[in-house]
Design a protein around this motif. Sequence first.
Motif, PDB file in Angstrom:
ATOM      1  N   LYS A 108     -27.852  41.889  33.141  1.00 28.34           N
ATOM      2  CA  LYS A 108     -28.903  41.130  32.446  1.00 28.34           C
ATOM      3  C   LYS A 108     -30.307  41.615  32.779  1.00 28.34           C
ATOM      4  CE  LYS A 108     -26.487  37.030  31.154  1.00 28.34           C
ATOM      5  NZ  LYS A 108     -26.637  35.618  30.882  1.00 28.34           N
ATOM      6  N   LYS A 109     -30.469  42.357  33.854  1.00 26.81           N
ATOM      7  CA  LYS A 109     -31.754  42.935  34.260  1.00 26.81           C
ATOM      8  C   LYS A 109     -32.875  41.888  34.309  1.00 26.81           C
ATOM      9  CE  LYS A 109     -30.140  47.173  34.441  1.00 26.81           C
ATOM     10  NZ  LYS A 109     -29.956  47.853  35.700  1.00 26.81           N
ATOM     11  N   PRO A 110     -32.726  40.865  35.165  1.00 24.82           N
ATOM     12  CA  PRO A 110     -33.750  39.830  35.243  1.00 24.82           C
ATOM     13  C   PRO A 110     -34.939  40.175  36.146  1.00 24.82           C
ATOM     14  CG  PRO A 110     -32.021  39.313  36.774  1.00 24.82           C
ATOM     15  CD  PRO A 110     -31.593  40.565  36.033  1.00 24.82           C
ATOM     16  N   VAL A 111     -34.912  41.360  36.756  1.00 28.07           N
ATOM     17  CA  VAL A 111     -35.916  41.728  37.747  1.00 28.07           C
ATOM     18  C   VAL A 111     -37.131  42.375  37.079  1.00 28.07           C
ATOM     19  CG1 VAL A 111     -36.366  43.122  39.805  1.00 28.07           C
ATOM     20  CG2 VAL A 111     -34.117  42.067  39.480  1.00 28.07           C
ATOM     21  N   LYS A 112     -38.306  41.954  37.533  1.00 24.36           N
ATOM     22  CA  LYS A 112     -39.567  42.558  37.102  1.00 24.36           C
ATOM     23  C   LYS A 112     -40.285  43.023  38.358  1.00 24.36           C
ATOM     24  CE  LYS A 112     -43.746  41.599  34.467  1.00 24.36           C
ATOM     25  NZ  LYS A 112     -44.470  40.603  33.656  1.00 24.36           N
ATOM     26  N   LEU A 113     -40.814  44.232  38.327  1.00 23.67           N
ATOM     27  CA  LEU A 113     -41.488  44.831  39.475  1.00 23.67           C
ATOM     28  C   LEU A 113     -42.970  44.975  39.151  1.00 23.67           C
ATOM     29  CD1 LEU A 113     -38.786  47.566  40.098  1.00 23.67           C
ATOM     30  CD2 LEU A 113     -38.977  45.331  41.205  1.00 23.67           C
ATOM     31  N   TRP A 160     -30.479  36.027  39.900  1.00 21.63           N
ATOM     32  CA  TRP A 160     -31.779  36.697  40.041  1.00 21.63           C
ATOM     33  C   TRP A 160     -32.126  36.991  41.500  1.00 21.63           C
ATOM     34  CZ3 TRP A 160     -35.918  34.754  42.725  1.00 21.63           C
ATOM     35  CH2 TRP A 160     -35.889  33.383  43.044  1.00 21.63           C
ATOM     36  N   ILE A 161     -31.741  36.123  42.435  1.00 17.44           N
ATOM     37  CA  ILE A 161     -32.053  36.357  43.848  1.00 17.44           C
ATOM     38  C   ILE A 161     -31.333  37.607  44.347  1.00 17.44           C
ATOM     39  CG2 ILE A 161     -31.828  35.473  46.209  1.00 17.44           C
ATOM     40  CD1 ILE A 161     -32.114  32.626  44.971  1.00 17.44           C
ATOM     41  N   GLU A 162     -30.051  37.687  44.066  1.00 18.42           N
ATOM     42  CA  GLU A 162     -29.271  38.850  44.472  1.00 18.42           C
ATOM     43  C   GLU A 162     -29.773  40.107  43.774  1.00 18.42           C
ATOM     44  OE1 GLU A 162     -28.075  35.932  43.436  1.00 18.42           O
ATOM     45  OE2 GLU A 162     -26.649  35.209  44.925  1.00 18.42           O
ATOM     46  N   ALA A 192     -31.518  49.587  39.631  1.00 15.49           N
ATOM     47  CA  ALA A 192     -30.615  48.706  40.375  1.00 15.49           C
ATOM     48  C   ALA A 192     -29.670  47.971  39.438  1.00 15.49           C
ATOM     49  CB  ALA A 192     -31.427  47.693  41.185  1.00 15.49           C
ATOM     50  N   PRO A 193     -28.422  47.819  39.865  1.00 15.21           N
ATOM     51  CA  PRO A 193     -27.488  47.024  39.060  1.00 15.21           C
ATOM     52  C   PRO A 193     -27.880  45.551  39.123  1.00 15.21           C
ATOM     53  CG  PRO A 193     -26.499  47.611  41.165  1.00 15.21           C
ATOM     54  CD  PRO A 193     -27.823  48.318  41.100  1.00 15.21           C
ATOM     55  N   SER A 194     -27.427  44.810  38.127  1.00 18.85           N
ATOM     56  CA  SER A 194     -27.683  43.368  38.111  1.00 18.85           C
ATOM     57  C   SER A 194     -26.467  42.651  37.541  1.00 18.85           C
ATOM     58  CB  SER A 194     -28.929  43.042  37.281  1.00 18.85           C
ATOM     59  OG  SER A 194     -28.749  43.402  35.928  1.00 18.85           O
ATOM     60  N   GLY A 195     -26.335  41.377  37.882  1.00 18.24           N
ATOM     61  CA  GLY A 195     -25.218  40.572  37.406  1.00 18.24           C
ATOM     62  C   GLY A 195     -25.136  40.584  35.886  1.00 18.24           C
ATOM     63  N   ARG A 196     -23.981  40.950  35.388  1.00 14.02           N
ATOM     64  CA  ARG A 196     -23.722  41.046  33.944  1.00 14.02           C
ATOM     65  C   ARG A 196     -24.746  41.938  33.228  1.00 14.02           C
ATOM     66  NH1 ARG A 196     -22.753  35.499  35.168  1.00 14.02           N
ATOM     67  NH2 ARG A 196     -24.863  35.093  34.498  1.00 14.02           N
ATOM     68  N   VAL A 236     -41.738  41.606  43.703  1.00 18.21           N
ATOM     69  CA  VAL A 236     -40.426  41.572  43.059  1.00 18.21           C
ATOM     70  C   VAL A 236     -40.157  40.143  42.581  1.00 18.21           C
ATOM     71  CG1 VAL A 236     -37.962  42.060  43.327  1.00 18.21           C
ATOM     72  CG2 VAL A 236     -39.655  43.433  44.583  1.00 18.21           C
ATOM     73  N   VAL A 237     -40.039  40.002  41.259  1.00 18.04           N
ATOM     74  CA  VAL A 237     -39.801  38.682  40.674  1.00 18.04           C
ATOM     75  C   VAL A 237     -38.549  38.732  39.811  1.00 18.04           C
ATOM     76  CG1 VAL A 237     -42.272  38.150  40.704  1.00 18.04           C
ATOM     77  CG2 VAL A 237     -41.248  39.039  38.615  1.00 18.04           C
ATOM     78  N   GLY A 238     -37.935  37.559  39.628  1.00 20.38           N
ATOM     79  CA  GLY A 238     -36.734  37.472  38.813  1.00 20.38           C
ATOM     80  C   GLY A 238     -36.866  36.375  37.773  1.00 20.38           C
ATOM     81  N   ASP A 239     -36.309  36.637  36.607  1.00 16.41           N
ATOM     82  CA  ASP A 239     -36.294  35.662  35.523  1.00 16.41           C
ATOM     83  C   ASP A 239     -35.138  34.697  35.766  1.00 16.41           C
ATOM     84  OD1 ASP A 239     -36.037  34.239  33.138  1.00 16.41           O
ATOM     85  OD2 ASP A 239     -36.495  35.972  31.879  1.00 16.41           O
TER      86      ASP A 239
END
Length: 159
Positions: free
Chosen positions: A42-47, A89-91, A36-40, A79-82
């Motif tokens: 940054k890949k803040p998502v952890k699964l 991170w929410i988006e 999945a793409p992420s803002g800038r 699904v968690v975000g840094d």
Amino acid sequence: MNLVDILKKRKSIRKYTDENISDEVLNQIIEAGKLAPSGRNKKPVKLIPVRDKETLEYLSNTRSHGSQILAGANAAIVVVGDSELSDTWIEDCSIAMMIMQLRATELGVGNCWVQVRGRYLDETGELTADLIKSKLNIEDKYSVECMLSLGMPAEDWRE
């Protein structure tokens, strides 16, 4: 199946059979979320995959309404975000979740989004996210957005 077909067939599935989802299929769903793409970027998502039945049962009781389907699931992905790394991170979590739902649908796996952020357990007033973070030993810098319930559909939903 092309993307439009997947979008037409995707629906929230809340009842599952006892059939197991293979590790290979679960990993394919997770890998889709990681793409999945992420803002800038940054890949803040952890699964965080969950297969343990006791843990799924626990997760099913972290909200007063809407999480009970996890007790009958074969697996879940938390699904968690840094939130320290990115203000989007929410988006970013939401995009990863939707991509995993589409991939699960493509693979014939029933799935349903279980919202966590902003939800709580009525009986105690505890935040659902806090209960999950404690149970799964999730670092403080991560915020829990949602969980993906996964299982083989108990009804034919593909038509």
